[in-house]
Design a protein around this motif. Structure first.
Motif, PDB file in Angstrom:
ATOM      1  N   PHE A  25       0.816  -1.213   0.000  1.00  0.00           N
ATOM      2  CA  PHE A  25       0.000   0.000   0.000  1.00  0.00           C
ATOM      3  C   PHE A  25       0.850   1.264   0.000  1.00  0.00           C
ATOM      4  N   ASP A  26       1.971   1.212   0.673  1.00  0.00           N
ATOM      5  CA  ASP A  26       2.860   2.368   0.762  1.00  0.00           C
ATOM      6  C   ASP A  26       4.276   1.844   0.858  1.00  0.00           C
ATOM      7  N   PRO A  27       5.017   1.836  -0.189  1.00  0.00           N
ATOM      8  CA  PRO A  27       5.129   2.703  -1.346  1.00  0.00           C
ATOM      9  C   PRO A  27       4.781   2.100  -2.700  1.00  0.00           C
ATOM     10  N   VAL A  28       4.443   0.795  -2.782  1.00  0.00           N
ATOM     11  CA  VAL A  28       4.302   0.169  -4.105  1.00  0.00           C
ATOM     12  C   VAL A  28       3.151   0.756  -4.919  1.00  0.00           C
ATOM     13  N   ARG A  29       1.975   0.861  -4.340  1.00  0.00           N
ATOM     14  CA  ARG A  29       0.838   1.396  -5.112  1.00  0.00           C
ATOM     15  C   ARG A  29       1.098   2.819  -5.603  1.00  0.00           C
ATOM     16  N   PRO A  30       1.592   3.724  -4.746  1.00  0.00           N
ATOM     17  CA  PRO A  30       1.905   5.065  -5.255  1.00  0.00           C
ATOM     18  C   PRO A  30       2.988   5.047  -6.345  1.00  0.00           C
ATOM     19  N   LEU A  31       3.955   4.164  -6.184  1.00  0.00           N
ATOM     20  CA  LEU A  31       5.004   4.048  -7.203  1.00  0.00           C
ATOM     21  C   LEU A  31       4.404   3.644  -8.545  1.00  0.00           C
ATOM     22  N   LEU A  32       3.557   2.614  -8.535  1.00  0.00           N
ATOM     23  CA  LEU A  32       2.971   2.129  -9.787  1.00  0.00           C
ATOM     24  C   LEU A  32       2.011   3.140 -10.406  1.00  0.00           C
ATOM     25  N   ALA A  33       1.431   4.000  -9.588  1.00  0.00           N
ATOM     26  CA  ALA A  33       0.517   5.030 -10.091  1.00  0.00           C
ATOM     27  C   ALA A  33       1.251   6.299 -10.502  1.00  0.00           C
ATOM     28  N   SER A  34       2.553   6.338 -10.279  1.00  0.00           N
ATOM     29  CA  SER A  34       3.325   7.555 -10.551  1.00  0.00           C
ATOM     30  C   SER A  34       3.567   7.748 -12.048  1.00  0.00           C
ATOM     31  N   ALA A  35       4.079   8.920 -12.367  1.00  0.00           N
ATOM     32  CA  ALA A  35       4.373   9.268 -13.759  1.00  0.00           C
ATOM     33  C   ALA A  35       5.783   8.866 -14.171  1.00  0.00           C
ATOM     34  N   LEU A  36       6.465   8.108 -13.343  1.00  0.00           N
ATOM     35  CA  LEU A  36       7.793   7.634 -13.731  1.00  0.00           C
ATOM     36  C   LEU A  36       7.705   6.843 -15.031  1.00  0.00           C
ATOM     37  N   PRO A  37       8.747   6.888 -15.842  1.00  0.00           N
ATOM     38  CA  PRO A  37       8.762   6.034 -17.038  1.00  0.00           C
ATOM     39  C   PRO A  37       8.694   4.548 -16.640  1.00  0.00           C
ATOM     40  N   ASP A  38       8.191   3.725 -17.545  1.00  0.00           N
ATOM     41  CA  ASP A  38       7.942   2.318 -17.230  1.00  0.00           C
ATOM     42  C   ASP A  38       9.172   1.536 -16.772  1.00  0.00           C
ATOM     43  N   VAL A  39      10.320   1.744 -17.401  1.00  0.00           N
ATOM     44  CA  VAL A  39      11.495   0.938 -17.036  1.00  0.00           C
ATOM     45  C   VAL A  39      11.954   1.232 -15.605  1.00  0.00           C
ATOM     46  N   PRO A  40      12.152   2.488 -15.183  1.00  0.00           N
ATOM     47  CA  PRO A  40      12.520   2.694 -13.777  1.00  0.00           C
ATOM     48  C   PRO A  40      11.407   2.273 -12.816  1.00  0.00           C
ATOM     49  N   ARG A  42       9.170  -0.152 -13.199  1.00  0.00           N
ATOM     50  CA  ARG A  42       9.149  -1.617 -13.086  1.00  0.00           C
ATOM     51  C   ARG A  42      10.410  -2.140 -12.412  1.00  0.00           C
ATOM     52  N   THR A  43      11.538  -1.449 -12.605  1.00  0.00           N
ATOM     53  CA  THR A  43      12.770  -1.844 -11.917  1.00  0.00           C
ATOM     54  C   THR A  43      12.596  -1.704 -10.412  1.00  0.00           C
ATOM     55  N   LEU A  44      12.022  -0.598  -9.964  1.00  0.00           N
ATOM     56  CA  LEU A  44      11.778  -0.403  -8.533  1.00  0.00           C
ATOM     57  C   LEU A  44      10.756  -1.402  -8.007  1.00  0.00           C
ATOM     58  N   HIS A  45       9.775  -1.752  -8.832  1.00  0.00           N
ATOM     59  CA  HIS A  45       8.791  -2.769  -8.442  1.00  0.00           C
ATOM     60  C   HIS A  45       9.479  -4.121  -8.242  1.00  0.00           C
ATOM     61  N   VAL A  46      10.380  -4.464  -9.144  1.00  0.00           N
ATOM     62  CA  VAL A  46      11.146  -5.709  -9.013  1.00  0.00           C
ATOM     63  C   VAL A  46      11.987  -5.675  -7.738  1.00  0.00           C
ATOM     64  N   VAL A  47      12.629  -4.547  -7.467  1.00  0.00           N
ATOM     65  CA  VAL A  47      13.462  -4.433  -6.270  1.00  0.00           C
ATOM     66  C   VAL A  47      12.623  -4.643  -5.013  1.00  0.00           C
ATOM     67  N   TRP A  48      11.414  -4.102  -4.995  1.00  0.00           N
ATOM     68  CA  TRP A  48      10.550  -4.304  -3.840  1.00  0.00           C
ATOM     69  C   TRP A  48      10.253  -5.801  -3.646  1.00  0.00           C
ATOM     70  N   HIS A  49       9.924  -6.501  -4.742  1.00  0.00           N
ATOM     71  CA  HIS A  49       9.674  -7.940  -4.649  1.00  0.00           C
ATOM     72  C   HIS A  49      10.948  -8.691  -4.262  1.00  0.00           C
ATOM     73  N   TRP A  50      12.059  -8.225  -4.757  1.00  0.00           N
ATOM     74  CA  TRP A  50      13.355  -8.825  -4.445  1.00  0.00           C
ATOM     75  C   TRP A  50      13.594  -8.760  -2.929  1.00  0.00           C
ATOM     76  N   VAL A  51      13.330  -7.617  -2.339  1.00  0.00           N
ATOM     77  CA  VAL A  51      13.479  -7.469  -0.895  1.00  0.00           C
ATOM     78  C   VAL A  51      12.487  -8.378  -0.166  1.00  0.00           C
ATOM     79  N   SER A  52      11.280  -8.509  -0.692  1.00  0.00           N
ATOM     80  CA  SER A  52      10.303  -9.419  -0.086  1.00  0.00           C
ATOM     81  C   SER A  52      10.856 -10.834  -0.025  1.00  0.00           C
ATOM     82  N   VAL A  53      11.383 -11.317  -1.129  1.00  0.00           N
ATOM     83  CA  VAL A  53      11.959 -12.662  -1.193  1.00  0.00           C
ATOM     84  C   VAL A  53      13.146 -12.771  -0.242  1.00  0.00           C
ATOM     85  N   ASP A  54      13.987 -11.754  -0.227  1.00  0.00           N
ATOM     86  CA  ASP A  54      15.158 -11.743   0.633  1.00  0.00           C
ATOM     87  C   ASP A  54      14.760 -11.848   2.110  1.00  0.00           C
ATOM     88  N   LEU A  55      13.774 -11.082   2.522  1.00  0.00           N
ATOM     89  CA  LEU A  55      13.328 -11.108   3.913  1.00  0.00           C
ATOM     90  C   LEU A  55      12.737 -12.464   4.291  1.00  0.00           C
TER      91      LEU A  55
END
Length: 125
Positions: A25-40, A42-55
């Motif tokens: 809810f915070d920060p992934v949803r705001p990130l995905l709704a942001s005006a950032l270009p798709d590649v950065p 989605r890269t940040l989205h992957v990093v968030w999932h990466w940290v999830s797996v790591d934890l």
């Protein structure tokens, strides 16, 4: 059974749960709704999932070595403690760069990560 490592593992599992649920809810949803270009974005989205797996994997590792105590438990515990200590330091350094007197409270994740590091260090001893 190593109670310190079990405590660290249970705490790490709780942090993983908080990360997955609250982080969505915070920060992934705001990130995905942001005006950032798709590649950065989605890269940040992957990093968030990466940290999830790591934890989750770190929590499972701590719980497994706590319960079984195989040869090398101390090394695994020490490396996992350093892992969480590094996470703690990164959060504190980035938070310290924020403006204002309460900047360490703006990114409070370090307060959840530091006890895991401490428990794992105690279990490694």
């Amino acid at each position: 059974m190593n109670g310190w490592l079990l405590g660290a593992g249970v705490a790490a599992a709780a942090v993983a749960g908080v990360h997955v649920i609250a982080g969505h809810f915070d920060p992934v949803r705001p990130l995905l709704a942001s005006a950032l270009p798709d590649v950065p974005k989605r890269t940040l989205h992957v990093v968030w999932h990466w940290v999830s797996v790591d934890l989750v994997l770190a929590a499972l590792t701590l719980i497994a070595v706590a319960l079984v105590e195989p040869e090398g438990t101390e090394l695994v515990a020490l490396l996992t403690a350093v892992h969480f200590a590094a996470y703690t330091i990164v959060f504190m350094l980035i938070a310290a760069a924020l403006p204002g007197p309460r900047r360490l409270l703006e990114l409070p994740q370090w307060m959840l990560l530091a006890p895991i590091a401490a428990l794992a260090f105690a279990g490694a001893a």
